[in-house]
Design a protein around this motif. Structure first.
Motif, PDB file in Angstrom:
ATOM      1  N   ARG A 158       0.828  -1.123   0.083  1.00  0.00           N
ATOM      2  CA  ARG A 158      -0.033   0.043  -0.022  1.00  0.00           C
ATOM      3  C   ARG A 158       0.748   1.315  -0.073  1.00  0.00           C
ATOM      4  N   MET A 159       1.872   1.338   0.750  1.00  0.00           N
ATOM      5  CA  MET A 159       2.961   2.190   0.743  1.00  0.00           C
ATOM      6  C   MET A 159       4.373   1.953   0.700  1.00  0.00           C
ATOM      7  N   PRO A 160       5.174   1.344  -0.245  1.00  0.00           N
ATOM      8  CA  PRO A 160       6.030   1.045  -0.726  1.00  0.00           C
ATOM      9  C   PRO A 160       7.329   1.969  -0.046  1.00  0.00           C
ATOM     10  N   ILE A 161       8.209   1.527   0.520  1.00  0.00           N
ATOM     11  CA  ILE A 161       9.278   2.034   1.277  1.00  0.00           C
ATOM     12  C   ILE A 161      10.045   2.597  -0.198  1.00  0.00           C
ATOM     13  N   CYS A 162      10.600   4.064   0.110  1.00  0.00           N
ATOM     14  CA  CYS A 162      11.551   4.491  -0.912  1.00  0.00           C
ATOM     15  C   CYS A 162      12.459   5.292   0.004  1.00  0.00           C
ATOM     16  N   PRO A 163      13.795   5.474  -0.677  1.00  0.00           N
ATOM     17  CA  PRO A 163      14.834   6.144   0.144  1.00  0.00           C
ATOM     18  C   PRO A 163      14.575   7.369   0.796  1.00  0.00           C
ATOM     19  N   SER A 164      13.647   8.432   0.039  1.00  0.00           N
ATOM     20  CA  SER A 164      13.401   9.583   0.650  1.00  0.00           C
ATOM     21  C   SER A 164      12.822   9.371   2.027  1.00  0.00           C
ATOM     22  N   MET A 165      11.990   8.263   2.334  1.00  0.00           N
ATOM     23  CA  MET A 165      11.355   8.056   3.494  1.00  0.00           C
ATOM     24  C   MET A 165      12.395   7.677   4.553  1.00  0.00           C
ATOM     25  N   LEU A 166      13.544   7.244   4.261  1.00  0.00           N
ATOM     26  CA  LEU A 166      14.721   6.932   5.236  1.00  0.00           C
ATOM     27  C   LEU A 166      15.400   8.219   5.481  1.00  0.00           C
ATOM     28  N   ARG A 167      15.394   9.050   4.625  1.00  0.00           N
ATOM     29  CA  ARG A 167      15.975  10.443   4.740  1.00  0.00           C
ATOM     30  C   ARG A 167      14.894  11.367   5.858  1.00  0.00           C
ATOM     31  N   ASP A 168      13.780  11.128   5.467  1.00  0.00           N
ATOM     32  CA  ASP A 168      12.852  11.898   6.536  1.00  0.00           C
ATOM     33  C   ASP A 168      12.774  11.201   7.785  1.00  0.00           C
ATOM     34  N   THR A 169      13.040  10.039   7.866  1.00  0.00           N
ATOM     35  CA  THR A 169      13.073   9.511   9.254  1.00  0.00           C
ATOM     36  C   THR A 169      14.521   9.894   9.897  1.00  0.00           C
ATOM     37  N   TYR A 170      15.490   9.805   9.257  1.00  0.00           N
ATOM     38  CA  TYR A 170      16.628  10.364   9.836  1.00  0.00           C
ATOM     39  C   TYR A 170      16.357  11.421  10.524  1.00  0.00           C
ATOM     40  N   ALA A 171      15.750  12.520   9.669  1.00  0.00           N
ATOM     41  CA  ALA A 171      15.874  14.000  10.151  1.00  0.00           C
ATOM     42  C   ALA A 171      14.902  14.085  11.399  1.00  0.00           C
ATOM     43  N   ILE A 172      13.923  13.440  11.228  1.00  0.00           N
ATOM     44  CA  ILE A 172      12.796  13.522  12.214  1.00  0.00           C
ATOM     45  C   ILE A 172      13.452  12.704  13.939  1.00  0.00           C
ATOM     46  N   ARG A 173      14.300  11.823  13.458  1.00  0.00           N
ATOM     47  CA  ARG A 173      14.798  11.124  14.699  1.00  0.00           C
ATOM     48  C   ARG A 173      15.945  11.777  15.316  1.00  0.00           C
ATOM     49  N   PHE A 174      16.608  12.660  14.337  1.00  0.00           N
ATOM     50  CA  PHE A 174      17.706  13.600  14.694  1.00  0.00           C
ATOM     51  C   PHE A 174      17.246  14.684  15.561  1.00  0.00           C
ATOM     52  N   LEU A 175      15.934  15.148  15.052  1.00  0.00           N
ATOM     53  CA  LEU A 175      15.387  16.172  15.957  1.00  0.00           C
ATOM     54  C   LEU A 175      14.923  15.760  17.424  1.00  0.00           C
ATOM     55  N   GLN A 176      14.249  14.789  17.398  1.00  0.00           N
ATOM     56  CA  GLN A 176      13.874  13.992  18.455  1.00  0.00           C
ATOM     57  C   GLN A 176      14.953  13.627  19.286  1.00  0.00           C
ATOM     58  N   ALA A 177      16.004  13.602  19.038  1.00  0.00           N
ATOM     59  CA  ALA A 177      17.107  13.077  19.818  1.00  0.00           C
ATOM     60  C   ALA A 177      17.926  14.416  20.515  1.00  0.00           C
ATOM     61  N   GLY A 178      17.330  15.694  20.101  1.00  0.00           N
ATOM     62  CA  GLY A 178      17.885  16.768  20.688  1.00  0.00           C
ATOM     63  C   GLY A 178      18.783  17.552  19.893  1.00  0.00           C
ATOM     64  N   GLY A 179      18.675  17.181  18.513  1.00  0.00           N
ATOM     65  CA  GLY A 179      19.578  18.085  17.709  1.00  0.00           C
ATOM     66  C   GLY A 179      19.056  19.292  17.174  1.00  0.00           C
ATOM     67  N   THR A 180      19.609  20.417  16.986  1.00  0.00           N
ATOM     68  CA  THR A 180      18.997  21.627  16.457  1.00  0.00           C
ATOM     69  C   THR A 180      18.769  21.588  15.003  1.00  0.00           C
ATOM     70  N   LEU A 181      18.038  22.448  14.720  1.00  0.00           N
ATOM     71  CA  LEU A 181      17.378  22.674  13.106  1.00  0.00           C
ATOM     72  C   LEU A 181      18.661  23.008  12.408  1.00  0.00           C
ATOM     73  N   ALA A 182      19.550  23.858  12.815  1.00  0.00           N
ATOM     74  CA  ALA A 182      20.640  24.419  12.218  1.00  0.00           C
ATOM     75  C   ALA A 182      21.790  23.100  12.076  1.00  0.00           C
ATOM     76  N   ALA A 183      21.818  22.101  12.861  1.00  0.00           N
ATOM     77  CA  ALA A 183      22.800  21.061  12.637  1.00  0.00           C
ATOM     78  C   ALA A 183      22.105  20.221  11.696  1.00  0.00           C
ATOM     79  N   LEU A 184      20.935  20.051  11.684  1.00  0.00           N
ATOM     80  CA  LEU A 184      20.021  19.246  10.883  1.00  0.00           C
ATOM     81  C   LEU A 184      20.317  19.575   9.432  1.00  0.00           C
ATOM     82  N   GLN A 185      20.154  20.989   9.178  1.00  0.00           N
ATOM     83  CA  GLN A 185      20.300  21.551   7.978  1.00  0.00           C
ATOM     84  C   GLN A 185      21.810  21.283   7.503  1.00  0.00           C
ATOM     85  N   GLN A 186      22.858  21.486   8.247  1.00  0.00           N
ATOM     86  CA  GLN A 186      24.176  21.075   8.023  1.00  0.00           C
ATOM     87  C   GLN A 186      24.302  19.366   7.488  1.00  0.00           C
TER      88      GLN A 186
END
Length: 209
Positions: A158-186
């Motif tokens: 119904r919703m195949p996994i694609c690389p962009s989903m792993l990228r989005d997941t990484y970004a969200i987990r980074f912020l949830q772990a306390g990373g800043t938006l500036a660090a995420l952008q970098q």
């Protein structure tokens, strides 16, 4: 499976549209369906190791498909457990891999890429980290087909996994772990701050639920 650790200075670019994240149990299922039939040490074992290495690299770095496909053998520091990415713009980004990520990448190198059976078929593949089954450089269409096959085997129809989903997941987990938006952008190698704001907005929405 140990939880991957996030580096504090680095991350990837973001596709627009709603966020569809890959939950840890979904990721584990993808790792399992990488297993292909065949005797240990055979060609299928090498492909299994390669596919798992691809999943771990995307899960722990969130790099873009183009960056993944252009990784060189020299970009991997096995002793330090890091992978260095050069995007289209911006400085080099170095990512620390978890013990699981290091094992997966090491298994691919030892069981496939650095063996005589995986000798590159064309000169442009000589220094590439990731090769296709025909021992040519991995390209976007090859990766797209691979994820489609893995998604079917995993039952994610119904919703195949694609690389962009792993990228989005990484970004969200980074912020949830306390990373800043500036660090995420970098770390994502994104020049436009607006492109990473949607990750912050997503986290704010989750906190309000």
């Amino acid at each position: 499976m140990s939880e991957p650790l996030f580096p504090h200075e680095v991350i990837p670019a973001v596709p627009q549209g709603p966020l569809h994240l890959v939950e840890p149990e979904m990721f584990v299922h993808l790792l399992r369906v990488c297993q292909l039939p065949g005797s240990p040490g055979g060609h299928h074992a090498g492909l299994t190791a390669r596919n798992r290495a691809i999943l771990w690299l995307l899960w722990e770095t969130g790099m873009q498909v183009s960056e993944l496909c252009h990784l060189r053998l020299a970009d991997v520091d096995r002793a330090g457990g890091t992978v260095t990415v050069q995007g289209k713009r911006g400085p080099l980004r170095t990512f620390s891999l978890s013990p699981d990520g290091k094992r997966a990448l090491g298994a691919y190198l030892d069981q496939a890429r650095l063996t005589p059976a995986w000798e590159p078929a064309v000169p442009e593949a000589q220094d590439r980290l990731l090769l296709t089954e025909r021992r040519r450089p991995l390209i976007k269409s090859s990766l797209t087909g691979l994820f489609q096959r893995m998604s079917r085997r995993a039952g994610f129809t119904r919703m195949p996994i694609c690389p962009s989903m792993l990228r989005d997941t990484y970004a969200i987990r980074f912020l949830q772990a306390g990373g800043t938006l500036a660090a995420l952008q970098q770390q994502l190698g994104i020049a436009d701050r607006v492109s990473v704001k949607r990750y912050e907005h997503f986290c704010e929405q989750q906190r309000q639920v």
